[in-house]
Design a protein around this motif. Structure first.
Motif: not given
Lengths: 315, 444
Positions: A61, A63-64, A67, A75, A79, A281, B400, B436, B440-441
């Motif tokens: 992500r 914006n992270r 992480n 996956r 999804r 998102k 988030a 969800e 995820d977080e």
């Protein structure tokens, strides 16, 4: 003795440069010329594509930044392909594609056929018809938002004039049944001229001698249309369908401006959905997988279509 | 209070003189860029900031982006570590991401060193705009613009004798500011499709926008008052049964009913701008909107000058709350001009600057300003502003938050506007989406 432009250019080449390239083969010189383009293509197209494919297997992500990035295998793909909301956006996109292309080809070809006839004011009409495609999609979206306004919109008043219904009794962009048609109408208004121009090019490429021969054979206008005009203009029609298909598959600006993807998700096309995943998102890995799926879909369909187009051209 | 203000003003003047001298003497006059949304208060801030330029010797530049693309543009800027903005007046929901992702500078030491205390600001704005994690003394912003959803109504229409009589005959009570949400719906229905001075008018303009945050900022004003909770107060992130409680379902159904019976046709994608336009042009009797529009309403030649009145979001069966708006001002961690940016915050926090901020059409969150005895009568909407700020609740401010906002936009719009499914299904779906996100977080 005559000198070609190449000979003259060679004569003007400074001695130092001439000495350096004298020993180079034609193949090497060709590579020198195409290398910058290849480098640009690799940097701007191929590398981002490979990077996107790589990211699509991760949970990255953007914006992270702090992480850890984990490898998630297939996956993301699983999804996406099992998400009913994604399939709904696919359905909305298919509806939009099928109807815009059908209407634009039918109306565009008809207009081209009419414009192709010699008549007074031909050029003026061509300019007027082509005008909508010169506008920015955002402007067109905004413009149609006003046209569709139930209280002040011209569209509702025209419909009311012909049907007798109250103009304020229906909302083109606020009703789930009407909104998909609202975006089809606006896109058709904007891009039919483009299809018309391509069809016009096709019609004008048909030699008059063929029609003259058909006249000698006493073929009716109707028969001439189906056995000469349509087959000879078909490659151009198919080209128009290809261009509009690719363009409308990635349609974004016009629809966002007009409906914002609503009401609900009724007009959320795949490109709008993808943008939300990627830049609202910030699910970079997931949206990369989404982008890869869309790319494969468009690329696959376009390849099949181009093969069909080539076959038609060969006939 | 006045004496305090005078003393602080004097101190501010000394500080300002010092700032100018320091900036000029060191040749450190800096070009600062402040990023915010493009809206009326931003113009007031430009005016206000001229004093800072004069006092500090720094130059202020502004990057204002329309609300509908503000989050996209600015979050892109922050996520990419961009240096466009030295100061960011970011939305209240960004505070979690700003803090956890290192976009904003933590201001605790700076506040301590300069005598700035959060006790001087309205508690709701400190929690909403400055703290992360919430309710802990970790500050990443100074409350900059206090805002809240409230209602504006056509006082001149409400006062018409013939309408008063008809309303009394129909509903058995006076046509006045609604005491609760049910009364508000009655009034909206009463005005819907009514002919006033030869024009067809409608009940209320409410938030229905799909693309950014509009419908969420609208529907929460009803959900809160019907018993919706974001989570179990005793167990964070336990949302099932709170988000989709029986009261919340009833509240969501109410919002849909209000949309169906009391809003203008075609208002399926309306947010702040569209509501303002509908109200100013005389299309609606009431509008839901953030308080920032009130100075503009008062100044409007059609609806201002006493023709409009203001009231806080009416109560529902479970209480009276209103959606918090507004923002805090933060120093961007990627800025190379953080010292000058901090100077701006230090200047901005001064009481006399905050007072001038309110006078220019801004909305101060400083208690010295809003608790001044003269404040409530300073503007026709000032008391409503105070009452509304006392009942605020805010959306998630998690890192988030966008992942939480988008499904809410989708679910609410699908049900309220598109009429897809039931209120229960919409909220149950929202619970699934949010669980969800939290999974995820790694929160649950």
């Amino acid at each position: 003795m005559t000198y070609s432009p190449i000979d003259r250019a060679a004569a003007k080449t400074p001695d130092g440069v001439a000495r350096r390239i004298r020993g180079l083969s034609d193949r090497t010189i060709a590579w020198i010329f195409v290398a910058p383009t290849i480098f640009l293509l690799l940097a701007v197209n191929i590398f981002p594509l490979i990077w996107t494919i790589r990211l699509s297997f991760t949970n990255f992500r953007v914006n992270r930044p702090n992480n850890a990035v984990e490898w998630v295998g297939l996956r993301n793909y699983e999804r996406i392909l099992t998400d009913p909301d994604v399939w709904n956006t696919m359905q909305a996109t298919a509806h939009f594609l099928i109807w815009t292309i059908t209407l634009q080809v039918l109306i565009g070809f008809t207009l081209a056929y009419l414009i192709n006839k010699k008549f007074r004011g031909n050029d003026l009409w061509t300019t007027i018809i082509v005008f909508p495609m010169m506008l920015s999609p955002a402007v067109v979206g905004n413009f149609w938002t006003f046209l569709y306004q139930p209280q002040i919109g011209l569209f509702n008043y025209v419909v009311a004039f012909f049907t007798g219904v109250d103009p304020a009794s229906f909302s083109m962009i606020g009703d789930v049944h009407l909104a998909p048609w609202a975006i089809v109408i606006a896109d058709t208004w904007m891009w039919t001229p483009f299809v018309m121009l391509i069809c016009l090019a096709g019609l004008r490429s048909i030699p008059d001698s063929i029609y003259e021969a058909a006249e000698c054979d006493r073929a009716s206008k109707w028969r001439q249309f189906w056995t000469i005009t349509i087959p000879m203009a078909l490659p151009f029609l198919m080209l128009a369908v290809l261009f509009r298909g690719i363009e409308n598959f990635k349609m974004f600006d016009l629809v966002v401006q007009l409906t914002g993807g609503g009401p609900g998700n009724t007009t959320t096309l795949t490109s709008i959905d993808l943008k939300r995943e990627a830049f609202e998102k910030w699910r970079t890995g997931y949206s990369s997988a989404y982008a890869v799926i869309l790319f494969v879909t468009v690329f696959g369909l376009a390849s099949i279509y181009v093969k069909a187009l080539n076959k038609v051209k060969e006939r | 209070m006045r004496t305090n203000l005078m003393m602080t003003a004097a101190a501010g003047a000394i500080l300002a003189t010092g700032m100018t001298t320091a900036a000029m003497a060191d040749g450190h006059a800096t070009d600062l860029t402040l990023c915010w949304a493009a809206w009326d208060p931003a113009n007031s801030l430009i005016e206000l900031s001229k004093d800072f330029e004069e006092q500090s010797g720094h130059t202020m530049n502004f990057e204002f982006v329309p609300w509908t693309s503000f989050a996209d543009r600015m979050l892109n800027e922050l996520n990419s570590g961009g240096q466009l903005c030295d100061l960011m007046i970011g939305d209240s929901q960004w505070i979690g991401g700003g803090a956890e992702n290192g976009h904003y500078v933590k201001l605790n030491d700076f506040f301590d060193a300069n005598g700035i205390t959060m006790d001087d600001f309205l508690p709701a704005t400190v929690t909403g705009y400055a703290e992360w994690p919430k309710n802990t003394p970790n500050y990443y912003a100074l409350p900059a613009y206090a805002d809240v959803v409230g209602w504006t109504y056509r006082k001149d229409w409400f006062e018409r004798p013939e309408l008063q009589v008809e309303f009394m005959d129909t509903y058995g009570r006076a046509l006045d500011v609604p005491a609760n949400l049910a009364e508000l719906k009655d009034i909206a229905e009463f005005f819907q499709g009514r002919d006033i001075d030869g024009t067809t008018v409608y009940g209320a303009a409410i938030y229905t926008e799909r693309g950014s945050e509009g419908i969420t900022m609208g529907v929460t004003n009803v959900l809160y008052n019907y018993g919706f909770e974001y989570e179990n107060p005793d167990q964070p992130y336990d949302i099932d049964g709170f988000v989709n409680s029986a009261g919340a379902v009833e509240g969501l159904q109410f919002y849909k009913d209000l949309y169906d019976v009391g809003t203008p046709p075609g208002s399926s994608n309306w947010y702040m701008g569209e509501n303002i336009d509908a109200y100013r042009s005389g299309q609606v009797a009431m509008q839901m909107n953030f308080a920032f529009i009130w100075p503009g309403v008062e100044a409007d030649e059609n609806v201002g000058g006493g023709n409009s009145g203001y009231f806080p979001n009416p109560a529902g069966p479970a209480g009276q709350f209103a959606q918090l708006g507004g923002q805090g001002i933060s120093v961007v961690a990627y800025s190379e001009k953080q010292d000058a940016a901090l100077e701006y915050i230090q200047w901005f926090a001064q009481p006399e600057v905050q007072q001038r901020w309110w006078d220019l059409g801004g909305a101060s969150a400083l208690r010295a300003v809003v608790e001044d005895p003269d404040f409530a009568t300073s503007q026709p909407y000032a008391q409503t502003f105070l009452d509304s700020m006392a009942i605020v609740k805010d959306f998630w401010a998690e890192p988030a938050y966008a992942d939480l906002l988008i499904p809410m936009q989708e679910r609410m719009h699908n049900f309220v506007i598109a009429g897809d499914g039931t209120a229960q299904e919409a909220l149950d779906g929202l619970v699934r989406d949010w669980i969800e996100v939290f999974e995820d977080e790694g929160k649950i």
